[in-house]
Design an enzyme around this catalytic site. Structure first.
Site, PDB file in Angstrom:
ATOM      1  N   LYS A  13       0.835  -1.212   0.000  1.00 24.51           N
ATOM      2  CA  LYS A  13       0.000   0.000   0.000  1.00 24.51           C
ATOM      3  C   LYS A  13       0.870   1.263   0.000  1.00 24.51           C
ATOM      4  O   LYS A  13       0.567   2.222  -0.700  1.00 24.51           O
ATOM      5  CB  LYS A  13      -0.940   0.014   1.219  1.00 24.51           C
ATOM      6  CG  LYS A  13      -1.930  -1.153   1.243  1.00 24.51           C
ATOM      7  CD  LYS A  13      -2.984  -0.998   2.333  1.00 24.51           C
ATOM      8  CE  LYS A  13      -2.448  -1.177   3.740  1.00 24.51           C
ATOM      9  NZ  LYS A  13      -2.033  -2.546   4.076  1.00 24.51           N
ATOM     10  N   ARG A  88      -9.983   0.120   8.533  1.00 21.56           N
ATOM     11  CA  ARG A  88      -9.399  -1.166   8.877  1.00 21.56           C
ATOM     12  C   ARG A  88     -10.441  -2.086   9.523  1.00 21.56           C
ATOM     13  O   ARG A  88     -10.145  -3.233   9.794  1.00 21.56           O
ATOM     14  CB  ARG A  88      -8.320  -0.853   9.893  1.00 21.56           C
ATOM     15  CG  ARG A  88      -7.097  -1.689  10.005  1.00 21.56           C
ATOM     16  CD  ARG A  88      -6.005  -1.539   9.065  1.00 21.56           C
ATOM     17  NE  ARG A  88      -4.741  -1.957   9.626  1.00 21.56           N
ATOM     18  CZ  ARG A  88      -3.615  -1.305   9.443  1.00 21.56           C
ATOM     19  NH1 ARG A  88      -3.597  -0.204   8.738  1.00 21.56           N
ATOM     20  NH2 ARG A  88      -2.506  -1.762   9.940  1.00 21.56           N
ATOM     21  N   ARG A 127      11.796  -5.874   6.021  1.00 25.84           N
ATOM     22  CA  ARG A 127      11.602  -4.427   5.921  1.00 25.84           C
ATOM     23  C   ARG A 127      12.401  -3.687   6.993  1.00 25.84           C
ATOM     24  O   ARG A 127      12.509  -4.138   8.120  1.00 25.84           O
ATOM     25  CB  ARG A 127      10.105  -4.135   6.113  1.00 25.84           C
ATOM     26  CG  ARG A 127       9.709  -2.739   5.730  1.00 25.84           C
ATOM     27  CD  ARG A 127       8.380  -2.718   5.046  1.00 25.84           C
ATOM     28  NE  ARG A 127       7.305  -2.498   6.000  1.00 25.84           N
ATOM     29  CZ  ARG A 127       6.053  -2.272   5.627  1.00 25.84           C
ATOM     30  NH1 ARG A 127       5.705  -2.271   4.366  1.00 25.84           N
ATOM     31  NH2 ARG A 127       5.133  -2.078   6.525  1.00 25.84           N
ATOM     32  N   ARG A 162      10.969  -2.364  12.828  1.00 28.24           N
ATOM     33  CA  ARG A 162       9.895  -1.930  13.730  1.00 28.24           C
ATOM     34  C   ARG A 162       9.494  -3.054  14.678  1.00 28.24           C
ATOM     35  O   ARG A 162       9.554  -4.220  14.330  1.00 28.24           O
ATOM     36  CB  ARG A 162       8.663  -1.523  12.899  1.00 28.24           C
ATOM     37  CG  ARG A 162       8.770  -0.141  12.329  1.00 28.24           C
ATOM     38  CD  ARG A 162       7.711   0.209  11.304  1.00 28.24           C
ATOM     39  NE  ARG A 162       6.455  -0.497  11.388  1.00 28.24           N
ATOM     40  CZ  ARG A 162       5.499  -0.392  10.451  1.00 28.24           C
ATOM     41  NH1 ARG A 162       5.679   0.397   9.409  1.00 28.24           N
ATOM     42  NH2 ARG A 162       4.381  -1.045  10.569  1.00 28.24           N
ATOM     43  N   ARG A 173      -0.590  -9.554  13.349  1.00 31.70           N
ATOM     44  CA  ARG A 173      -1.181  -8.554  12.440  1.00 31.70           C
ATOM     45  C   ARG A 173      -1.964  -9.232  11.328  1.00 31.70           C
ATOM     46  O   ARG A 173      -3.013  -8.740  10.914  1.00 31.70           O
ATOM     47  CB  ARG A 173      -0.081  -7.660  11.844  1.00 31.70           C
ATOM     48  CG  ARG A 173       0.429  -6.635  12.844  1.00 31.70           C
ATOM     49  CD  ARG A 173       1.718  -6.018  12.363  1.00 31.70           C
ATOM     50  NE  ARG A 173       1.544  -5.096  11.260  1.00 31.70           N
ATOM     51  CZ  ARG A 173       2.556  -4.665  10.498  1.00 31.70           C
ATOM     52  NH1 ARG A 173       3.774  -5.102  10.708  1.00 31.70           N
ATOM     53  NH2 ARG A 173       2.327  -3.820   9.526  1.00 31.70           N
TER      54      ARG A 173
HETATM   55  P1  AMP Z   1       0.383   0.089   9.387  1.00 34.50           P
HETATM   56  O1  AMP Z   1       1.663   0.813   9.259  1.00 34.50           O
HETATM   57  O2  AMP Z   1      -0.726   0.643   8.542  1.00 34.50           O
HETATM   58  O3  AMP Z   1       0.515  -1.396   9.232  1.00 34.50           O
HETATM   59  O4  AMP Z   1      -0.121   0.325  10.902  1.00 34.50           O
HETATM   60  C1  AMP Z   1       0.669  -0.051  12.021  1.00 34.50           C
HETATM   61  C2  AMP Z   1      -0.230  -0.269  13.231  1.00 34.50           C
HETATM   62  O5  AMP Z   1      -0.950   0.935  13.532  1.00 34.50           O
HETATM   63  C3  AMP Z   1      -1.309  -1.326  13.052  1.00 34.50           C
HETATM   64  O6  AMP Z   1      -0.826  -2.628  13.287  1.00 34.50           O
HETATM   65  C4  AMP Z   1      -2.328  -0.878  14.088  1.00 34.50           C
HETATM   66  O7  AMP Z   1      -1.917  -1.203  15.407  1.00 34.50           O
HETATM   67  C5  AMP Z   1      -2.269   0.636  13.979  1.00 34.50           C
HETATM   68  N1  AMP Z   1      -3.229   1.149  12.957  1.00 34.50           N
HETATM   69  C6  AMP Z   1      -2.930   1.755  11.773  1.00 34.50           C
HETATM   70  N2  AMP Z   1      -4.045   2.110  11.116  1.00 34.50           N
HETATM   71  C7  AMP Z   1      -5.089   1.708  11.900  1.00 34.50           C
HETATM   72  C8  AMP Z   1      -6.503   1.777  11.762  1.00 34.50           C
HETATM   73  N3  AMP Z   1      -7.088   2.325  10.672  1.00 34.50           N
HETATM   74  N4  AMP Z   1      -7.254   1.257  12.752  1.00 34.50           N
HETATM   75  C9  AMP Z   1      -6.701   0.714  13.857  1.00 34.50           C
HETATM   76  N5  AMP Z   1      -5.379   0.604  14.048  1.00 34.50           N
HETATM   77  C10 AMP Z   1      -4.563   1.108  13.081  1.00 34.50           C
END
Ligand code: AMP
Length: 215
Positions: A13, A88, A127, A162, A173
């Protein structure tokens, strides 16, 4: 141009967003980046989000909606936006529909990025992210290594893995994705703006999206 990118973590993404930003001159809004920035700053939102994030769980919808309600009304969103990692959950998608209605906006494309799970795990464990919260550039030790090992090409800061990109957190996840986020495909699939594309090459994905929104 208002675009949502759906797909599991590691579906690409962020990479597709970068290309869309260049193509359309609209901002990428990544809730993950916003939350990581908040954690780094030690803000109230950051304190609330941190434990969920490092465990690979979702931050509560209420927290996310508050962030997004404000963000979508920022000046740089006037020509549109790319939503990366939001919505999400089904409640987030329903509340986003309400919010867009209130703002008089519609969606031009909801794009589901499809990637086999073994590729996702490989992509995520390899990553590395720039530790500088103002930069957050992303590298991949296999497909996009930095010029100098462990150092960001853009700002020279150290690259880190991370907390939520360890194998254990990644599995959590992916479980969270299947349970809470995958149902969004069904939620959006009957809409004209919905499309599902294999996401192995970001440039091909960009072409598919551009072709569709130009129709
Ligand atoms: P990402 O970088 O998009 O994978 O987001 C990293 C983490 O942030 C996720 O594993 C969630 O803990 C939190 N997160 C990001 N976007 C959302 C969302 N729209 N709703 C809930 N948690 C989120």
């Amino acid at each position: 141009m208002n675009i949502i990118l759906l797909g599991p973590p590691g579906a690409g993404k962020g990479t597709v967003s970068e290309l869309l930003v260049k193509e359309y001159g609209i901002p990428q809004i990544s809730t993950g980046d916003i939350l990581r920035g908040a954690v780094k700053q030690g803000s109230e939102v950051g304190k609330e989000a941190e434990a969920y994030m490092s465990a690979g769980k979702l931050v509560p919808d209420k927290v996310i909606m508050k962030i997004m309600e404000k963000r979508l009304q920022d000046e740089d969103c006037e020509k549109g936006f790319i939503l990366d990692g939001f919505p999400r959950t089904i409640p987030q998608a329903e509340q986003l529909d309400d919010l867009l209605d209130r703002l008089g906006l519609t969606l031009d494309a909801v794009v589901n990025l499809e990637v086999p799970e073994d590729i996702i795990v490989r992509r995520l464990t390899s990553r590395r992210t720039c530790s500088n919260s103002d930069c957050q550039a992303i590298y991949n030790m296999i497909s996009k290594p930095p010029k100098k090992e462990g150092v960001c090409d853009k700002c020279g800061s150290t690259l880190i893995q991370r907390d939520d990109e360890t194998e254990e957190a990644i599995n959590e996840r992916l479980r969270t994705y299947h349970e809470q986020t995958e149902p969004l495909i069904q939620f959006y699939s009957s809409r004209d703006c919905f499309m599902s594309v294999p996401s192995l090459d970001a440039k091909i994905v960009l072409k598919e999206i551009s072709g569709r929104v130009a129709e």
